[in-house]
Scaffold this motif. Structure first.
Motif, PDB file in Angstrom:
ATOM      1  N   THR A 133      -0.011   0.049  17.472  1.00 45.54           N
ATOM      2  CA  THR A 133      -0.494   0.348  16.115  1.00 45.54           C
ATOM      3  C   THR A 133      -0.432   1.829  15.781  1.00 45.54           C
ATOM      4  N   GLY A 134      -0.029   2.660  16.734  1.00 51.27           N
ATOM      5  CA  GLY A 134       0.092   4.087  16.484  1.00 51.27           C
ATOM      6  C   GLY A 134       0.771   4.781  17.648  1.00 51.27           C
ATOM      7  N   ILE A 135       1.465   5.890  17.369  1.00 54.82           N
ATOM      8  CA  ILE A 135       2.175   6.640  18.403  1.00 54.82           C
ATOM      9  C   ILE A 135       1.918   8.131  18.232  1.00 54.82           C
ATOM     10  N   TYR A 136       1.548   8.797  19.326  1.00 55.82           N
ATOM     11  CA  TYR A 136       1.598  10.250  19.406  1.00 55.82           C
ATOM     12  C   TYR A 136       2.930  10.568  20.081  1.00 55.82           C
ATOM     13  N   LYS A 137       3.910  10.966  19.304  1.00 51.18           N
ATOM     14  CA  LYS A 137       5.287  11.019  19.777  1.00 51.18           C
ATOM     15  C   LYS A 137       5.540  12.190  20.725  1.00 51.18           C
ATOM     16  N   ALA A 155       0.852  -1.187   0.000  1.00 53.76           N
ATOM     17  CA  ALA A 155       0.000   0.000   0.000  1.00 53.76           C
ATOM     18  C   ALA A 155       0.886   1.235   0.000  1.00 53.76           C
ATOM     19  N   GLU A 156       0.759   2.086  -1.018  1.00 57.18           N
ATOM     20  CA  GLU A 156       1.644   3.236  -1.137  1.00 57.18           C
ATOM     21  C   GLU A 156       0.988   4.374  -1.903  1.00 57.18           C
ATOM     22  N   LEU A 157       1.539   5.570  -1.725  1.00 55.13           N
ATOM     23  CA  LEU A 157       1.118   6.713  -2.528  1.00 55.13           C
ATOM     24  C   LEU A 157       1.500   6.474  -3.986  1.00 55.13           C
ATOM     25  N   SER A 158       0.651   6.907  -4.900  1.00 57.37           N
ATOM     26  CA  SER A 158       0.987   6.840  -6.319  1.00 57.37           C
ATOM     27  C   SER A 158       1.079   8.243  -6.924  1.00 57.37           C
ATOM     28  N   PRO A 172       0.621   4.636   6.035  1.00 55.18           N
ATOM     29  CA  PRO A 172       0.710   4.287   7.462  1.00 55.18           C
ATOM     30  C   PRO A 172      -0.323   3.248   7.855  1.00 55.18           C
ATOM     31  N   GLY A 173       0.018   2.478   8.890  1.00 54.43           N
ATOM     32  CA  GLY A 173      -0.914   1.510   9.444  1.00 54.43           C
ATOM     33  C   GLY A 173      -1.213   0.335   8.548  1.00 54.43           C
ATOM     34  N   SER A 184       3.462  -7.832  10.423  1.00 54.79           N
ATOM     35  CA  SER A 184       4.817  -7.309  10.336  1.00 54.79           C
ATOM     36  C   SER A 184       4.827  -5.822  10.675  1.00 54.79           C
ATOM     37  N   SER A 185       5.990  -5.195  10.561  1.00 55.47           N
ATOM     38  CA  SER A 185       6.131  -3.792  10.935  1.00 55.47           C
ATOM     39  C   SER A 185       5.243  -2.900  10.057  1.00 55.47           C
ATOM     40  N   SER A 186       4.929  -1.729  10.577  1.00 55.44           N
ATOM     41  CA  SER A 186       4.122  -0.754   9.846  1.00 55.44           C
ATOM     42  C   SER A 186       4.652   0.638  10.144  1.00 55.44           C
ATOM     43  N   GLU A 187       4.179   1.616   9.378  1.00 55.31           N
ATOM     44  CA  GLU A 187       4.617   2.994   9.554  1.00 55.31           C
ATOM     45  C   GLU A 187       3.582   3.771  10.349  1.00 55.31           C
ATOM     46  N   ASN A 188       4.071   4.667  11.218  1.00 52.90           N
ATOM     47  CA  ASN A 188       3.191   5.462  12.063  1.00 52.90           C
ATOM     48  C   ASN A 188       2.534   6.602  11.301  1.00 52.90           C
ATOM     49  N   SER A 189       3.227   7.153  10.313  1.00 53.76           N
ATOM     50  CA  SER A 189       2.738   8.359   9.646  1.00 53.76           C
ATOM     51  C   SER A 189       3.218   8.400   8.204  1.00 53.76           C
ATOM     52  N   ILE A 190       2.500   9.127   7.394  1.00 54.85           N
ATOM     53  CA  ILE A 190       2.927   9.356   6.012  1.00 54.85           C
ATOM     54  C   ILE A 190       4.051  10.380   5.956  1.00 54.85           C
ATOM     55  N   SER A 191       4.167  11.202   7.004  1.00 57.60           N
ATOM     56  CA  SER A 191       5.155  12.273   7.031  1.00 57.60           C
ATOM     57  C   SER A 191       6.527  11.743   7.435  1.00 57.60           C
ATOM     58  N   PRO A 192       7.596  12.223   6.793  1.00 59.71           N
ATOM     59  CA  PRO A 192       8.949  11.837   7.202  1.00 59.71           C
ATOM     60  C   PRO A 192       9.472  12.649   8.382  1.00 59.71           C
ATOM     61  N   SER A 193       8.705  13.616   8.880  1.00 57.87           N
ATOM     62  CA  SER A 193       9.139  14.464   9.981  1.00 57.87           C
ATOM     63  C   SER A 193       9.394  13.644  11.234  1.00 57.87           C
ATOM     64  N   VAL A 194      10.446  14.022  11.997  1.00 53.00           N
ATOM     65  CA  VAL A 194      10.777  13.314  13.225  1.00 53.00           C
ATOM     66  C   VAL A 194       9.648  13.419  14.241  1.00 53.00           C
TER      67      VAL A 194
END
Length: 260
Positions: free
Chosen positions: A221-225, A114-117, A139-140, A172-182
Motif C-alpha cells: 500500500t506504500g513504498i519508500y523508494k 479521487a483527484e486534485l481539482s 495517492p492510496g 485495484s492498483s493505486s498510486e504511491n505519491s502525488i508527485s511525478p518525481s521518480v
C-alpha cells in the motif's frame, strides 16, 4: 428507504519536524500546515427483496486545503503540506442474504474517482512550478474495491454449533505519491486478501481456528523508494530507509473465549 446526507468534517493542522537553521536548514514555510476540511454529499437507497437486502449510494466529497505527504526542497525530509482542492466521487453497492440452509453471503463493491481539482503547489516560495497538476489521481485511493463474505453455520449436538467463514477483499492498483518525481512515483499493483475461520461454540465458550491472509499476499500500500531513501549520498539521505508497506503476512492461530 431513499436517503440523502450532507456532512462536514475537518482534520487538525500540525507541525513538521524539519530544521530551519544549520547544515540541513529548510525554508520556515515547511514548519506548519493548516487543517483541512471536507463537505460530503451522499444519496442512497436501502431495501430488501424477500430475504435479500441491498444498499446503493452515490457520494461526492469536496476537500479544501487537502493535507498531502510531501518532501522538503533541500534535503527531502518527509513533510505534510496543504494543497488547494481535491474531490472524491463514486458509488458503493452491497447485497446480502441466504444462499442455502445455514449459508449466508455479503457482497460489496465500491468505485472511487479521487483527484486534485487544482494544481498542487509547493509551500516553498522558491519553487514556482506545480508539484502535481489539476486532475492528478490522489495517492492510496484504488478506483475499484470489492469484498465477499460467506458464512456457514450448522447445529451439532445440544447447544453446540459449528461455524465456517471465508472472507475476501480486493482492490485495484493505486498510486504511491502525488508527485511525478521518480523518487516517489510508483503505481502499486492491485491485490486480494483472503481469510478463513472455523470453530465451534456454545452458550458459554467458543473455540476457533483462523488463517489471516491465507495466500500470503504482500498487499503493498506504500513504498519508500530506493531513489528517495537509499544509500547514495546524492539522494541526500544517510542510511538506507527503503521499504515497502505491506499487509499482515499469513497468520494462523487459535482463539478461545469463555463467558462466566
Amino acid at each position: 428507504m431513499v436517503y440523502g446526507t450532507v456532512s462536514e468534517g475537518y482534520r487538525r493542522g500540525g507541525a513538521n519536524a524539519v530544521p530551519t537553521v544549520g547544515e540541513f536548514a529548510e525554508d520556515p514555510a515547511w514548519q506548519l500546515y493548516d487543517a483541512d476540511s471536507v463537505v460530503n454529499y451522499e444519496l442512497g437507497i436501502k431495501g430488501s427483496r424477500g430475504q435479500h437486502s441491498y444498499t446503493a449510494a452515490l457520494f461526492y466529497v469536496d476537500w479544501e486545503d487537502v493535507q498531502l505527504n510531501s518532501a522538503t526542497t533541500n534535503w527531502a525530509f518527509f513533510a505534510v503540506q496543504n494543497g488547494d482542492e481535491a474531490t472524491s466521487r463514486g458509488l458503493e453497492l452491497e447485497v446480502s442474504g441466504p444462499l442455502a440452509e445455514g449459508l449466508t453471503y455479503t457482497l460489496g463493491y465500491a468505485y472511487v474517482d479521487a483527484e486534485l481539482s487544482a494544481d498542487f503547489l509547493s509551500v516553498d516560495p522558491a519553487i514556482t512550478a506545480a508539484l502535481a497538476s489539476d486532475g492528478t489521481r490522489l495517492p492510496g485511493a484504488p478506483e475499484h474495491s470489492a469484498n465477499l463474505t460467506l458464512n456457514y453455520t450448522r447445529a451439532l449436538t445440544g447447544d453446540m454449533n459449528w461455524t465456517a467463514r471465508v472472507d475476501g477483499y480486493y482492490q485495484s492498483s493505486s498510486e504511491n505519491s502525488i508527485s511525478p518525481s521518480v523518487r516517489f512515483a510508483e503505481t502499486l499493483d492491485g491485490f486480494q486478501l483472503w481469510n478463513l475461520t472455523t470453530g465451534v461454540s456454545t452458550a458459554s465458550w467458543d473455540v476457533s481456528l483462523f488463517a489471516k491472509n491465507l495466500f500470503n499476499e504482500e498487499g503493498v500500500t506504500g513504498i519508500y523508494k530506493e531513489e528517495y531513501m537509499g544509500t547514495d549520498p546524492d539522494q541526500n539521505y544517510f542510511g538506507n530507509g527503503a521499504k515497502d508497506v505491506i499487509s499482515l503476512p499469513r497468520t494462523i492461530g487459535l482463539a478461545a473465549t469463555y463467558r462466566f
